[in-house]
Write a protein that holds these residues in place. Structure first.
Motif, PDB file in Angstrom:
ATOM      1  N   HIS A   1      -0.467   6.660  -0.855  1.00 52.16           N
ATOM      2  CA  HIS A   1      -1.794   7.251  -0.708  1.00 52.16           C
ATOM      3  C   HIS A   1      -1.720   8.496   0.174  1.00 52.16           C
ATOM      4  CE1 HIS A   1      -3.945   3.956  -2.663  1.00 52.16           C
ATOM      5  NE2 HIS A   1      -3.164   3.122  -1.999  1.00 52.16           N
TER       6      HIS A   1
ATOM      7  N   CYS B   1     -11.118   0.635   4.614  1.00 49.47           N
ATOM      8  CA  CYS B   1      -9.885   1.332   4.957  1.00 49.47           C
ATOM      9  C   CYS B   1     -10.147   2.799   5.270  1.00 49.47           C
ATOM     10  CB  CYS B   1      -8.883   1.209   3.806  1.00 49.47           C
ATOM     11  SG  CYS B   1      -7.336   2.100   4.068  1.00 49.47           S
TER      12      CYS B   1
ATOM     13  N   GLN C   1      -6.994  -2.446   0.495  1.00 48.97           N
ATOM     14  CA  GLN C   1      -6.704  -1.870  -0.807  1.00 48.97           C
ATOM     15  C   GLN C   1      -7.317  -2.772  -1.876  1.00 48.97           C
ATOM     16  OE1 GLN C   1      -2.773   0.197  -2.450  1.00 48.97           O
ATOM     17  NE2 GLN C   1      -2.543  -1.992  -2.503  1.00 48.97           N
TER      18      GLN C   1
ATOM     19  N   ILE D   1       0.893  -1.163   0.000  1.00 46.20           N
ATOM     20  CA  ILE D   1       0.000   0.000   0.000  1.00 46.20           C
ATOM     21  C   ILE D   1       0.932   1.214   0.000  1.00 46.20           C
ATOM     22  CG2 ILE D   1      -1.778   1.245   1.283  1.00 46.20           C
ATOM     23  CD1 ILE D   1      -2.688  -1.441   2.417  1.00 46.20           C
TER      24      ILE D   1
ATOM     25  N   LEU E   1      -7.851   2.672  -2.042  1.00 48.77           N
ATOM     26  CA  LEU E   1      -8.189   2.273  -0.687  1.00 48.77           C
ATOM     27  C   LEU E   1      -9.653   1.849  -0.631  1.00 48.77           C
ATOM     28  CD1 LEU E   1      -6.387   5.072   1.380  1.00 48.77           C
ATOM     29  CD2 LEU E   1      -5.520   2.823   0.716  1.00 48.77           C
TER      30      LEU E   1
END
Length: 522
Positions: free
Chosen positions: A283, A493, A483, A280, A489
């Motif tokens: 972001h 999340c 994710q 991940i 996302l």
């Protein structure tokens, strides 16, 4: 979407010598720790996973995980007797029986994890702890030559390869060269030095990479030294933060890709490869760094069958190459998956424990076998053991050992600096209707999560700590996907992130007394 059918993979042949002409027995002997003292009865070799599991349940050698928090190896104390966490930040407010935090911590003015770890090893209270619990082994995520000196003064052996070897292998430039030699390809790239943006274009043109580029410095973490350069303005903005001229760089063609990660352990018998997980990354809800790592998802569809088998084989090849460098123990590999061709490229090699160690040690595969970290420890304990690497790898590769786990690292993303007054407590939280997040019950790790409505939150920054750009606020572990396959996302999340952030309160630095000491952003 990736396939979910069971792959047909052949057992890897990792028991071969890694260097032509080197007898296997000689290689095994080179990987063993020192022999027992004269007069000490010889211990029989441990044969197989069951005997190794029993050995750690009866372990009498104190093992100290020295780190800012217990995060990377949280839960390992369930498997290893005599395992202790020596931390600077007390995420548990004194309730974890294996976590030791000095009462007189001092002011956090540290510029790196190494400095904080050195502060701990030099602390009088840690000296008293070692005197009480006994001399043993220390494991760390990051350390340097000063750490090695301080551990020696305490009478503790660092159960890791040397700092000098790790530092050299940690270079992205060295990683690229080793990968090439091991047959593990990188994204089309060129290594070299530039004096300005025009020089960067000339270097790129020499390898036919174009003008949409990714530029990396040799060292750096969480994306802080990775820059996406698609023009002069982007280059100058990056150069304003880091020295990019006159130093050797890795310049890559920019591709559409997604990142995956895998951890492995290079043992005297070969390379054991753990579960493969999606990164991940980048972001803005989680990290202020465009290429910054912010967590992982573990699930079956991270790669398709063919890609998963290839990633495991490539990781074994890297382990073989590292063995010829004198390395042993834990390492982590990032791969970049080209979304167009499906090709896997070597991203980074981290010769150490990493941020995904927490996930590696909690999956179904870890419970079916042993957490990979325990095989790392075996390489540095005074014990001989025998395992069938190919057989273990075959079991780790079985889709039935892959369950769903995710983790998020939530950072402070703003430019403002403040002193924390409120922060969510460590424990198990519940995500309810309309995004409401509430504390459910205390817990010392995430092993007891029931379903994806629960999440284990590990507090990193607490009341009295400072928030600054890039500071870790906390880490969430979930049994649900955080994710999507498209790299966005999930709604779950976003509920977690929004709900936890709403419970963070800080006093702006401008409103603090003049005597307050404010740390610089790290």
């Amino acid at each position: 979407m990736a396939k979910t059918t069971k792959p047909t993979t052949t057992k890897p042949t990792t028991t071969k010598p890694t260097t032509p002409g080197t007898p296997r027995r000689a290689r095994e002997q080179a990987g063993k720790t020192r022999l027992a003292e004269p007069g000490t009865p010889a211990r029989k070799p441990l044969r197989g996973v069951s005997q190794i599991r029993a050995f750690f349940r009866r372990n009498t050698t104190p093992i100290y995980f020295v780190s800012p928090t217990a995060f990377n190896l949280l839960g390992v104390d369930r498997w290893v007797s005599g395992f202790h966490y020596v931390n600077y930040l007390d995420s548990f407010d004194g309730t974890h029986p294996r976590v030791f935090v000095p009462q007189a911590r001092g002011v956090d003015g540290f510029g790196s994890m190494e400095e904080m770890n050195n502060h701990l090893l030099a602390h009088p209270e840690v000296y008293d702890l070692v005197r009480e619990k006994g001399r043993g082994k220390a494991v760390l995520v990051m350390f340097d030559e000063e750490t090695e000196r301080l551990a020696g003064e305490l009478g503790i052996e660092i159960a890791m390869p040397s700092a000098a070897l790790r530092h050299r292998l940690d270079s992205k430039l060295v990683t690229t060269r080793l990968g090439n030699e091991a047959g593990v390809p990188s994204v089309p790239n060129v290594l070299g030095r530039v004096e300005d943006y025009d020089g960067l274009l000339a270097l790129s043109a020499s390898a036919g990479l174009g003008e949409d580029l990714v530029v990396q410095l040799p060292w750096g973490d969480s994306g802080k030294t990775t820059f996406f350069v698609d023009g002069r303005q982007a280059f100058e903005a990056a150069a304003a933060e880091h020295v990019l001229t006159g130093v050797e760089l890795k310049v890559m063609k920019r591709i559409d890709c997604r990142a995956v990660a895998v951890e492995a352990v290079l043992t005297r018998h070969g390379t054991l490869v753990g579960p493969i997980m999606a990164d991940i990354t980048g972001h803005p809800e989680l990290t202020p760094y465009q290429g910054g790592w912010a967590g992982n998802d573990v699930h079956l569809d991270v790669l398709d069958d063919k890609q998963r088998a290839r990633a495991r084989v490539l990781t074994e090849h890297l382990g073989d190459r590292l063995a010829s460098e004198g390395y042993r123990g834990f390492f982590e590999v990032d791969y970049l998956v080209d979304t167009g061709s499906g090709e896997l490229y070597l991203g980074e090699l981290n010769p150490r424990l990493s941020g995904i160690s927490s996930m590696t040690n909690v999956t179904a595969g870890a419970y079916a076998e042993l957490p990979l970290f325990l095989f790392h420890l075996l390489e540095f304990l005074d014990v001989d053991y025998e395992i069938d690497v190919a057989e273990i790898n075959s079991r780790w590769a079985d889709p039935d050992t892959i369950d769903v786990w995710s983790q998020l690292v939530i950072k402070h993303t703003g430019e403002d600096v403040g002193l924390l007054t409120e922060a969510p407590a460590t424990g198990i939280w519940r995500s309810g209707p309309r995004g409401r997040v509430t504390f459910d019950r205390p817990a010392t790790d995430w092993h007891d999560l029931c379903d994806d409505t629960e999440g284990f939150y590990l507090r990193i920054a607490g009341p009295g700590d400072y928030l600054y750009k890039g500071a870790d606020i906390g880490i969430l572990v979930s049994r649900g996907r955080l994710q999507s396959g498209e790299g966005t996302l999930t709604p779950l999340c976003r509920r977690w992130v929004d709900g936890l952030r709403r419970q963070v309160r800080a006093t702006p630095v401008g409103e603090l007394p003049d005597s307050a000491t404010v740390p610089a952003a790290k």
